[in-house]
Design an enzyme around this catalytic site. Structure first.
Site, PDB file in Angstrom:
ATOM      1  N   SER A 124       0.805  -1.065  -0.022  1.00  0.00           N
ATOM      2  CA  SER A 124       0.077   0.018  -0.115  1.00  0.00           C
ATOM      3  C   SER A 124       0.844   1.184  -0.041  1.00  0.00           C
ATOM      4  CB  SER A 124      -0.975  -0.071   1.195  1.00  0.00           C
ATOM      5  OG  SER A 124      -1.398   1.089   1.483  1.00  0.00           O
ATOM      6  N   TYR A 149      -2.059  -1.097  11.124  1.00  0.00           N
ATOM      7  CA  TYR A 149      -2.168  -1.587   9.766  1.00  0.00           C
ATOM      8  C   TYR A 149      -1.116  -1.150   8.674  1.00  0.00           C
ATOM      9  CZ  TYR A 149      -3.647  -1.700   4.704  1.00  0.00           C
ATOM     10  OH  TYR A 149      -3.789  -1.849   3.490  1.00  0.00           O
ATOM     11  N   LYS A 153       1.691  -3.537   6.873  1.00  0.00           N
ATOM     12  CA  LYS A 153       2.440  -3.752   5.483  1.00  0.00           C
ATOM     13  C   LYS A 153       3.802  -3.401   5.073  1.00  0.00           C
ATOM     14  CE  LYS A 153      -1.570  -4.794   3.750  1.00  0.00           C
ATOM     15  NZ  LYS A 153      -1.774  -5.942   2.657  1.00  0.00           N
TER      16      LYS A 153
HETATM   17  P1  NAD Z   1     -11.054  -7.335   1.244  1.00  0.00           P
HETATM   18  O1  NAD Z   1     -10.840  -7.160   2.882  1.00  0.00           O
HETATM   19  O2  NAD Z   1     -12.074  -7.121   0.346  1.00  0.00           O
HETATM   20  O3  NAD Z   1     -10.121  -8.664   0.858  1.00  0.00           O
HETATM   21  C1  NAD Z   1      -9.464  -9.377   1.640  1.00  0.00           C
HETATM   22  C2  NAD Z   1      -9.858 -10.778   1.468  1.00  0.00           C
HETATM   23  O4  NAD Z   1      -8.893 -11.667   2.490  1.00  0.00           O
HETATM   24  C3  NAD Z   1     -11.181 -11.045   2.301  1.00  0.00           C
HETATM   25  O5  NAD Z   1     -11.937 -11.865   1.180  1.00  0.00           O
HETATM   26  C4  NAD Z   1     -10.935 -11.773   3.462  1.00  0.00           C
HETATM   27  O6  NAD Z   1     -11.994 -12.651   3.941  1.00  0.00           O
HETATM   28  C5  NAD Z   1      -9.656 -12.520   3.164  1.00  0.00           C
HETATM   29  N1  NAD Z   1      -8.879 -12.846   4.499  1.00  0.00           N
HETATM   30  C6  NAD Z   1      -8.523 -12.043   5.571  1.00  0.00           C
HETATM   31  N2  NAD Z   1      -7.716 -12.467   6.193  1.00  0.00           N
HETATM   32  C7  NAD Z   1      -7.526 -14.105   6.021  1.00  0.00           C
HETATM   33  C8  NAD Z   1      -6.882 -15.071   6.383  1.00  0.00           C
HETATM   34  N3  NAD Z   1      -6.010 -14.923   7.559  1.00  0.00           N
HETATM   35  N4  NAD Z   1      -6.912 -16.177   5.753  1.00  0.00           N
HETATM   36  C9  NAD Z   1      -7.727 -16.214   4.644  1.00  0.00           C
HETATM   37  N5  NAD Z   1      -8.542 -15.131   4.045  1.00  0.00           N
HETATM   38  C10 NAD Z   1      -8.246 -14.024   4.720  1.00  0.00           C
HETATM   39  O7  NAD Z   1      -9.788  -6.180   0.879  1.00  0.00           O
HETATM   40  P2  NAD Z   1      -9.127  -5.589  -0.423  1.00  0.00           P
HETATM   41  O8  NAD Z   1      -9.787  -4.214  -0.338  1.00  0.00           O
HETATM   42  O9  NAD Z   1      -9.783  -6.623  -1.640  1.00  0.00           O
HETATM   43  O10 NAD Z   1      -7.779  -5.505  -0.068  1.00  0.00           O
HETATM   44  C11 NAD Z   1      -6.952  -6.822  -0.515  1.00  0.00           C
HETATM   45  C12 NAD Z   1      -5.424  -6.745  -0.162  1.00  0.00           C
HETATM   46  O11 NAD Z   1      -4.967  -5.241  -0.719  1.00  0.00           O
HETATM   47  C13 NAD Z   1      -5.376  -6.461   1.385  1.00  0.00           C
HETATM   48  O12 NAD Z   1      -4.228  -6.997   1.682  1.00  0.00           O
HETATM   49  C14 NAD Z   1      -5.320  -5.000   1.635  1.00  0.00           C
HETATM   50  O13 NAD Z   1      -4.267  -4.448   2.784  1.00  0.00           O
HETATM   51  C15 NAD Z   1      -4.680  -4.327   0.414  1.00  0.00           C
HETATM   52  N6  NAD Z   1      -4.852  -3.095   0.042  1.00  0.00           N
HETATM   53  C16 NAD Z   1      -6.064  -2.672  -0.043  1.00  0.00           C
HETATM   54  C17 NAD Z   1      -6.253  -1.183  -0.262  1.00  0.00           C
HETATM   55  C18 NAD Z   1      -7.923  -0.811  -0.477  1.00  0.00           C
HETATM   56  O14 NAD Z   1      -7.937   0.536  -0.241  1.00  0.00           O
HETATM   57  N7  NAD Z   1      -8.661  -1.802  -0.585  1.00  0.00           N
HETATM   58  C19 NAD Z   1      -5.109  -0.221  -0.387  1.00  0.00           C
HETATM   59  C20 NAD Z   1      -3.973  -1.010  -0.438  1.00  0.00           C
HETATM   60  C21 NAD Z   1      -3.683  -2.366  -0.162  1.00  0.00           C
HETATM   61  N1  UFG Z   2     -12.825  11.072   3.216  1.00  0.00           N
HETATM   62  C1  UFG Z   2     -13.563  11.860   3.918  1.00  0.00           C
HETATM   63  N2  UFG Z   2     -14.726  11.276   4.352  1.00  0.00           N
HETATM   64  C2  UFG Z   2     -14.926  10.038   4.507  1.00  0.00           C
HETATM   65  C3  UFG Z   2     -13.885   9.260   3.950  1.00  0.00           C
HETATM   66  C4  UFG Z   2     -12.712   9.737   3.734  1.00  0.00           C
HETATM   67  O1  UFG Z   2     -13.397  12.978   3.752  1.00  0.00           O
HETATM   68  O2  UFG Z   2     -15.865   9.567   5.073  1.00  0.00           O
HETATM   69  C5  UFG Z   2     -11.438  11.656   2.725  1.00  0.00           C
HETATM   70  C6  UFG Z   2     -10.096  11.416   3.697  1.00  0.00           C
HETATM   71  O3  UFG Z   2      -9.819  12.340   4.779  1.00  0.00           O
HETATM   72  C7  UFG Z   2      -8.900  11.390   2.568  1.00  0.00           C
HETATM   73  C8  UFG Z   2      -9.925  10.856   1.321  1.00  0.00           C
HETATM   74  O4  UFG Z   2     -11.295  10.839   1.545  1.00  0.00           O
HETATM   75  O5  UFG Z   2      -8.514  12.702   2.345  1.00  0.00           O
HETATM   76  C9  UFG Z   2      -9.541   9.443   1.255  1.00  0.00           C
HETATM   77  O6  UFG Z   2      -9.884   8.547   2.193  1.00  0.00           O
HETATM   78  P1  UFG Z   2     -10.077   7.120   2.386  1.00  0.00           P
HETATM   79  O7  UFG Z   2     -10.125   6.830   3.881  1.00  0.00           O
HETATM   80  O8  UFG Z   2     -10.854   6.756   1.231  1.00  0.00           O
HETATM   81  O9  UFG Z   2      -8.563   6.575   1.901  1.00  0.00           O
HETATM   82  P2  UFG Z   2      -6.978   6.786   2.551  1.00  0.00           P
HETATM   83  O10 UFG Z   2      -6.114   7.530   1.647  1.00  0.00           O
HETATM   84  O11 UFG Z   2      -6.988   7.391   3.857  1.00  0.00           O
HETATM   85  O12 UFG Z   2      -6.441   5.461   2.813  1.00  0.00           O
HETATM   86  C10 UFG Z   2      -6.555   4.617   1.823  1.00  0.00           C
HETATM   87  C11 UFG Z   2      -6.899   3.067   2.499  1.00  0.00           C
HETATM   88  C12 UFG Z   2      -5.506   2.493   3.359  1.00  0.00           C
HETATM   89  C13 UFG Z   2      -4.380   2.847   2.478  1.00  0.00           C
HETATM   90  C14 UFG Z   2      -4.403   3.979   2.022  1.00  0.00           C
HETATM   91  C15 UFG Z   2      -2.972   4.245   0.729  1.00  0.00           C
HETATM   92  O13 UFG Z   2      -7.791   2.933   3.375  1.00  0.00           O
HETATM   93  O14 UFG Z   2      -5.630   1.417   3.760  1.00  0.00           O
HETATM   94  O15 UFG Z   2      -5.417   4.488   1.021  1.00  0.00           O
HETATM   95  O16 UFG Z   2      -2.820   3.121  -0.073  1.00  0.00           O
HETATM   96  F1  UFG Z   2      -3.055   2.429   3.150  1.00  0.00           F
END
Ligand code: NAD
Ligand code: UFG
Length: 336
Positions: A124, A149, A153
């Site tokens: 991330s 979190y 990562k």
């Molecule tokens: P998500 O929660 O939708 O998907 C994660 C999946 O992993 C889920 O289906 C959950 O059931 C499964 N899981 C969790 N722990 C597990 C375990 N111990 N064993 C088996 N399965 C397990 O999340 P996502 O948004 O699809 O994110 C996927 C990956 O990308 C994550 O590692 C997350 O940290 C990373 N990531 C997500 C974002 C974002 O904004 N969505 C940003 C940066 C990185």
């Molecule tokens: N925001 C609002 N209102 C809300 C939610 C978010 O104003 O209800 C604003 C936040 O302040 C920020 C922007 O929208 O300025 C984006 O916020 P998000 O929570 O959607 O995303 P972040 O950038 O804070 O974080 C996301 C993921 C993290 C990841 C990060 C970088 O949630 O897990 O991107 O990849 F680490």
């Protein structure tokens, strides 16, 4: 080519599985469904005509993983499984380190036993902390994380880098996602957060569909053009394609490969609110609120390295991100 996809039932994993099948790959999914519904599998099948093999289980269960590797000729692993809610990680650090860090160590051990040494890891942009300069390149400093979190990562990145330093026949790819949003253009698959959404786009979508009254905009006094936070939102379908490009370009090359997956363009909260209003045909109600602790002002990716070395570039616009999210949310107001 069989690829083990941990967390393949989740938001990013499910979209990636669809694109993998379209690209002729065979995803084998492992997921404990702690944050996903089993209906996802039927949606993947409806879109692709193929129901991927799915094993219900936990990546921290080494015997379970060993069994999967014994049954299939797996060539590589895409590792999505993990917990991802920033606020929850502050309250439950042990659970986050156990799932995200320990889970990855168990997985890597099982891979090594099976002789599978190619892994693509979901990292991330959070590992960059509060960047001093934007756009952020892959060699910008990492580690100044602000919550468990983010630290989990960063720790996994360090563990996998050390693994490569010790055993140089591994192919380890760290993909640093910026802000994944959007949904499959069919409107049948998308993000389905449990409880109150933490992230901007799903929150806006729930306001649009009438599940929530109004969006709280966290801060309008940042040093950005309109005062609200700026992020690099990337369509989940582009992100999915980025994984396939990474597997093809570097998945079989020993090395430690690190790429940003973003668009290279920042959008403010108010720009996203406005774009969503256009997509759904009605303005999104919002109110200005204080900053959210831990938030940064702005962040977007330098995409040069991914473009040059993976031959991959995000192509979908903010208008497509909002239109596809709205299609998913309006067709599935309560998710799966
Ligand atoms: P998500 O929660 O939708 O998907 C994660 C999946 O992993 C889920 O289906 C959950 O059931 C499964 N899981 C969790 N722990 C597990 C375990 N111990 N064993 C088996 N399965 C397990 O999340 P996502 O948004 O699809 O994110 C996927 C990956 O990308 C994550 O590692 C997350 O940290 C990373 N990531 C997500 C974002 C974002 O904004 N969505 C940003 C940066 C990185
Ligand atoms: N925001 C609002 N209102 C809300 C939610 C978010 O104003 O209800 C604003 C936040 O302040 C920020 C922007 O929208 O300025 C984006 O916020 P998000 O929570 O959607 O995303 P972040 O950038 O804070 O974080 C996301 C993921 C993290 C990841 C990060 C970088 O949630 O897990 O991107 O990849 F680490």
């Amino acid at each position: 080519m069989k690829v083990l996809v941990t967390g393949g039932m989740g938001y990013i994993g499910s979209h990636t599985c669809v694109q993998m099948i379209e690209a002729g790959m065979e995803p084998i999914i492992i997921d404990n469904l702690c944050n996903a519904k089993d209906a996802v599998l039927d949606r993947i099948e409806a879109l692709t005509g193929t129901k991927p093999q799915f094993y219900l289980g936990d990546i921290r269960d080494e015997a379970f993983l060993d069994g999967g590797f014994n049954q299939h000729d797996i060539k590589a692993v895409i590792h999505f499984a993990g917990l991802k809610a920033v606020g929850e990680s502050v309250a439950k650090p042990l659970e986050y380190y156990d799932n995200n860090v320990n889970g990855t160590l168990v997985l890597a051990r099982s891979m090594r036993k099976a002789g599978v040494k190619s892994i693509v890891f979901s990292s991330s942009a959070t590992v960059y902390g509060d960047p001093e300069v934007v756009p952020i390149t892959e060699d910008s400093p990492t580690g100044q994380t602000t919550n468990p979190y983010g630290r989990s990562k960063y720790m996994v990145e360090e563990c996998l880098s050390d693994l490569f330093n010790a055993e140089s026949d591994w192919s380890i790819t760290l993909l640093r996602y910026f802000n994944p949003v959007g949904a499959h253009p069919s409107g049948t698959m998308g993000e389905d957060p449990q409880g109150i959404p933490n992230n901007l786009m799903p929150f806006i979508a729930q306001v649009a569909v009438g599940r929530r009254e109004s969006l709280s905009v966290f801060g309008n006094d940042y040093p950005t053009p309109d005062g609200t936070g700026v992020r690099d939102y990337i369509h989940v379908m582009d992100l999915a394609d980025g994984h396939i490009a990474a597997l093809k370009a570097v998945g079989e090359k020993a090395g430690l490969h690190i790429y940003n997956l973003g668009t290279g363009k920042g959008s403010s909260v108010l720009e996203m609110v406005d774009a969503f209003g256009k997509a759904c045909g009605a303005p999104i109600a919002y109110e200005m609120c204080p900053r959210r602790p831990g938030d940064i002002a702005e962040c977007w990716a330098s995409t040069d390295k991914a473009e040059r070395e993976l031959g991959w570039k995000a192509t979908r616009s903010v208008a497509e991100m909002t239109a596809d999210t709205w299609k998913w949310q309006s067709n599935n107001p309560h998710g799966y």
